[in-house]
Write a protein that holds these residues in place. Structure first.
Motif, mmCIF file in Angstrom:
data_model
loop_
_atom_site.group_PDB
_atom_site.id
_atom_site.type_symbol
_atom_site.label_atom_id
_atom_site.label_comp_id
_atom_site.label_asym_id
_atom_site.label_seq_id
_atom_site.Cartn_x
_atom_site.Cartn_y
_atom_site.Cartn_z
ATOM 1 N N ILE A 134 0.859 -1.176 0.000
ATOM 2 C CA ILE A 134 0.000 0.000 0.000
ATOM 3 C C ILE A 134 0.899 1.232 0.000
ATOM 4 C CG2 ILE A 134 -1.675 1.353 1.319
ATOM 5 C CD1 ILE A 134 -2.896 -1.206 2.325
ATOM 6 N N ASP A 135 0.603 2.160 -0.877
ATOM 7 C CA ASP A 135 1.397 3.385 -0.955
ATOM 8 C C ASP A 135 1.003 4.317 0.185
ATOM 9 O OD1 ASP A 135 3.021 5.444 -1.778
ATOM 10 O OD2 ASP A 135 1.572 6.219 -3.232
ATOM 11 N N ALA A 136 1.920 4.479 1.112
ATOM 12 C CA ALA A 136 1.720 5.390 2.247
ATOM 13 C C ALA A 136 3.086 5.943 2.634
ATOM 14 C CB ALA A 136 1.073 4.661 3.422
ATOM 15 N N PRO A 137 3.156 7.159 3.172
ATOM 16 C CA PRO A 137 4.454 7.799 3.406
ATOM 17 C C PRO A 137 5.283 7.176 4.519
ATOM 18 C CG PRO A 137 2.661 9.190 4.203
ATOM 19 C CD PRO A 137 2.032 8.069 3.435
ATOM 20 N N ASN A 138 4.663 6.607 5.537
ATOM 21 C CA ASN A 138 5.420 6.049 6.655
ATOM 22 C C ASN A 138 5.690 4.574 6.393
ATOM 23 O OD1 ASN A 138 6.318 5.027 9.165
ATOM 24 N ND2 ASN A 138 5.361 6.762 10.219
ATOM 25 N N ARG A 139 6.890 4.274 5.926
ATOM 26 C CA ARG A 139 7.234 2.893 5.556
ATOM 27 C C ARG A 139 7.173 1.961 6.759
ATOM 28 N NH1 ARG A 139 12.443 3.153 1.442
ATOM 29 N NH2 ARG A 139 11.531 4.613 -0.103
ATOM 30 N N SER A 140 7.696 2.388 7.868
ATOM 31 C CA SER A 140 7.748 1.529 9.049
ATOM 32 C C SER A 140 6.346 1.130 9.502
ATOM 33 C CB SER A 140 8.488 2.241 10.182
ATOM 34 O OG SER A 140 8.432 1.478 11.371
ATOM 35 N N THR A 142 3.550 1.203 7.754
ATOM 36 C CA THR A 142 2.909 0.396 6.708
ATOM 37 C C THR A 142 3.410 -1.040 6.761
ATOM 38 O OG1 THR A 142 2.666 2.338 5.286
ATOM 39 C CG2 THR A 142 2.499 0.179 4.226
ATOM 40 N N ARG A 143 4.712 -1.224 6.889
ATOM 41 C CA ARG A 143 5.264 -2.573 6.966
ATOM 42 C C ARG A 143 4.746 -3.323 8.189
ATOM 43 N NH1 ARG A 143 11.262 -0.458 5.443
ATOM 44 N NH2 ARG A 143 11.198 -0.834 3.185
ATOM 45 N N ARG A 144 4.716 -2.645 9.322
ATOM 46 C CA ARG A 144 4.258 -3.310 10.542
ATOM 47 C C ARG A 144 2.795 -3.740 10.440
ATOM 48 N NH1 ARG A 144 5.200 0.787 14.923
ATOM 49 N NH2 ARG A 144 6.235 2.135 13.415
ATOM 50 N N ILE A 145 1.963 -2.874 9.907
ATOM 51 C CA ILE A 145 0.538 -3.212 9.787
ATOM 52 C C ILE A 145 0.335 -4.352 8.786
ATOM 53 C CG2 ILE A 145 -1.695 -2.372 8.950
ATOM 54 C CD1 ILE A 145 -0.979 0.361 10.164
ATOM 55 N N LEU A 146 0.979 -4.278 7.628
ATOM 56 C CA LEU A 146 0.763 -5.302 6.608
ATOM 57 C C LEU A 146 1.401 -6.641 6.989
ATOM 58 C CD1 LEU A 146 1.064 -3.245 3.303
ATOM 59 C CD2 LEU A 146 -0.976 -3.838 4.635
ATOM 60 N N ASN A 147 2.550 -6.606 7.662
ATOM 61 C CA ASN A 147 3.137 -7.858 8.135
ATOM 62 C C ASN A 147 2.294 -8.478 9.242
ATOM 63 O OD1 ASN A 147 5.261 -7.831 6.340
ATOM 64 N ND2 ASN A 147 6.717 -6.897 7.769
ATOM 65 N N GLU A 215 -3.001 8.158 11.863
ATOM 66 C CA GLU A 215 -2.315 8.898 10.801
ATOM 67 C C GLU A 215 -2.289 8.078 9.508
ATOM 68 O OE1 GLU A 215 1.991 11.095 9.924
ATOM 69 O OE2 GLU A 215 1.691 9.911 11.750
ATOM 70 N N TRP A 216 -2.045 6.781 9.634
ATOM 71 C CA TRP A 216 -1.980 5.889 8.463
ATOM 72 C C TRP A 216 -3.330 5.855 7.751
ATOM 73 C CZ3 TRP A 216 -3.771 0.734 7.239
ATOM 74 C CH2 TRP A 216 -3.053 0.101 6.205
ATOM 75 N N LEU A 217 -4.392 5.642 8.507
ATOM 76 C CA LEU A 217 -5.726 5.596 7.913
ATOM 77 C C LEU A 217 -6.126 6.952 7.345
ATOM 78 C CD1 LEU A 217 -7.616 3.404 10.527
ATOM 79 C CD2 LEU A 217 -7.120 2.778 8.153
ATOM 80 N N GLY A 218 -5.748 8.017 8.038
ATOM 81 C CA GLY A 218 -6.068 9.357 7.545
ATOM 82 C C GLY A 218 -5.437 9.623 6.195
ATOM 83 N N TYR A 219 -4.187 9.172 6.039
ATOM 84 C CA TYR A 219 -3.525 9.366 4.744
ATOM 85 C C TYR A 219 -4.242 8.575 3.651
ATOM 86 C CZ TYR A 219 -0.338 9.154 0.860
ATOM 87 O OH TYR A 219 0.183 9.234 -0.412
ATOM 88 N N PHE A 230 -3.293 3.664 -3.908
ATOM 89 C CA PHE A 230 -2.801 2.507 -4.673
ATOM 90 C C PHE A 230 -2.460 1.372 -3.716
ATOM 91 C CE2 PHE A 230 0.549 -0.172 -6.444
ATOM 92 C CZ PHE A 230 -0.044 -0.553 -7.638
ATOM 93 N N ALA A 231 -2.946 0.174 -4.047
ATOM 94 C CA ALA A 231 -2.620 -1.042 -3.296
ATOM 95 C C ALA A 231 -2.536 -2.201 -4.266
ATOM 96 C CB ALA A 231 -3.677 -1.323 -2.231
ATOM 97 N N ALA A 232 -1.785 -3.228 -3.907
ATOM 98 C CA ALA A 232 -1.643 -4.390 -4.777
ATOM 99 C C ALA A 232 -1.145 -5.586 -3.975
ATOM 100 C CB ALA A 232 -0.642 -4.092 -5.906
ATOM 101 N N PHE A 233 -1.377 -6.787 -4.505
ATOM 102 C CA PHE A 233 -0.715 -7.977 -3.996
ATOM 103 C C PHE A 233 -0.631 -9.009 -5.107
ATOM 104 C CE2 PHE A 233 -5.056 -9.365 -2.856
ATOM 105 C CZ PHE A 233 -5.031 -10.702 -3.243
ATOM 106 N N THR A 234 0.216 -10.008 -4.885
ATOM 107 C CA THR A 234 0.451 -11.027 -5.904
ATOM 108 C C THR A 234 -0.024 -12.383 -5.406
ATOM 109 O OG1 THR A 234 2.374 -9.852 -6.759
ATOM 110 C CG2 THR A 234 2.199 -12.189 -7.309
ATOM 111 N N MET A 235 -0.699 -13.100 -6.291
ATOM 112 C CA MET A 235 -1.087 -14.475 -5.987
ATOM 113 C C MET A 235 -0.522 -15.388 -7.062
ATOM 114 S SD MET A 235 -5.153 -14.103 -6.587
ATOM 115 C CE MET A 235 -5.879 -13.778 -8.196
ATOM 116 N N PHE A 236 -0.446 -16.674 -6.744
ATOM 117 C CA PHE A 236 0.213 -17.637 -7.616
ATOM 118 C C PHE A 236 -0.738 -18.791 -7.910
ATOM 119 C CE2 PHE A 236 3.357 -15.327 -5.297
ATOM 120 C CZ PHE A 236 4.314 -15.029 -6.241
#
Length: 243
Positions: A134-140, A142-147, A215-219, A230-236
């Motif tokens: 997910i495109d968001a300015p705070n990488r840390s 975003t990574r923590r939430i998605l992981n 802040e993440w949701l607000g962005y 923008f968001a994306a993921f890959t499936m196989f």
């Protein structure tokens, strides 16, 4: 891309089964039975499609949805880890976004192979949930939430693991088709995947602070309003033959 992208990926799994009239097909984790009914159009009146699901409520709903339809299908409750069918009972077996919910995907795949006849087709489609972006300015954050979201599934990495599992179990002629789905509609993505719920659960688990989640949701909400989400993921989709 929205629901149509998922439908296209489902249709691709039907194609990879190489269904012929008269075939017996198993759909593991059939849910409300939509895919079973679609597959029934391919096997003809002399074939049969069996859908199984661990949820009796899902099986009941699938039965309700086929009322009045003369289709060669059956719905059963069952455990993907221990399929209640004899060896080589089916010409092809399929599962779509099922193994990611299972404790032991290898055992489930071994069961699928067992109940497939020699020369039959096996087709599985699974996402790799750590490919969520997910495109968001705070990488840390975003990574923590998605992981955190990925780790909330029993087998969130199963998409990347399927090729090795197929090889270990002895499936031949293995084909791997990655598909990346992307979304620019924030409202649809939030409704479909529960972005607010994910952020709330990550906050409750101490993965992010309340301020970071807000802040993440607000962005993301602002990005949705201004056309920048923008968001994306890959499936196989992995397929092959039982020797």
């Amino acid at each position: 891309m929205t629901a149509e992208a998922f439908e296209a990926s489902k249709r691709r799994t039907y194609q990879l089964l190489n269904i012929q009239e008269g075939h017996r097909i198993l759909d593991v984790g059939c849910g409300t039975g939509q895919d079973v009914r679609s597959l029934a159009q391919l096997v003809g009146s002399s074939g049969r499609v069996t859908g199984i699901d661990s949820s009796e409520a899902m099986v009941s709903e699938a039965l309700k949805r086929m009322e009045g339809e003369a289709l060669p299908v059956e719905y059963l409750s069952g455990d993907a880890h221990n399929l209640d069918f004899p060896d080589q009972a089916f010409d092809g077996c399929r599962a779509y976004h099922v193994l990611m919910h299972l404790e032991d995907p290898r055992k489930a795949l071994a069961e699928v192979v067992r109940v497939t006849r020699s020369g039959g087709r096996i087709v599985l489609c699974e996402p790799d949930l750590e490919t969520w972006m997910i495109d968001a300015p705070n990488r840390s954050v975003t990574r923590r939430i998605l992981n955190f979201r990925c780790d909330g599934f029993r087998s969130g990495w199963v998409g990347r693991q399927l090729p090795a599992l197929f090889s270990e179990i002895g499936i031949t002629d293995i084909s791997i088709e990655p598909v990346t789905l992307e979304w620019t509609d924030y409202a649809w993505t939030d409704q479909r995947f529960g972005l607010h719920t994910i952020a709330e659960r990550a906050k409750e688990a101490g993965v992010v602070s309340a301020d970071e989640a807000a802040e993440w949701l607000g962005y993301l909400e602002e990005a949705g309003r201004t056309g920048r989400f923008f968001a994306a993921f890959t499936m196989f989709t992995v397929s092959g033959h039982k020797p």
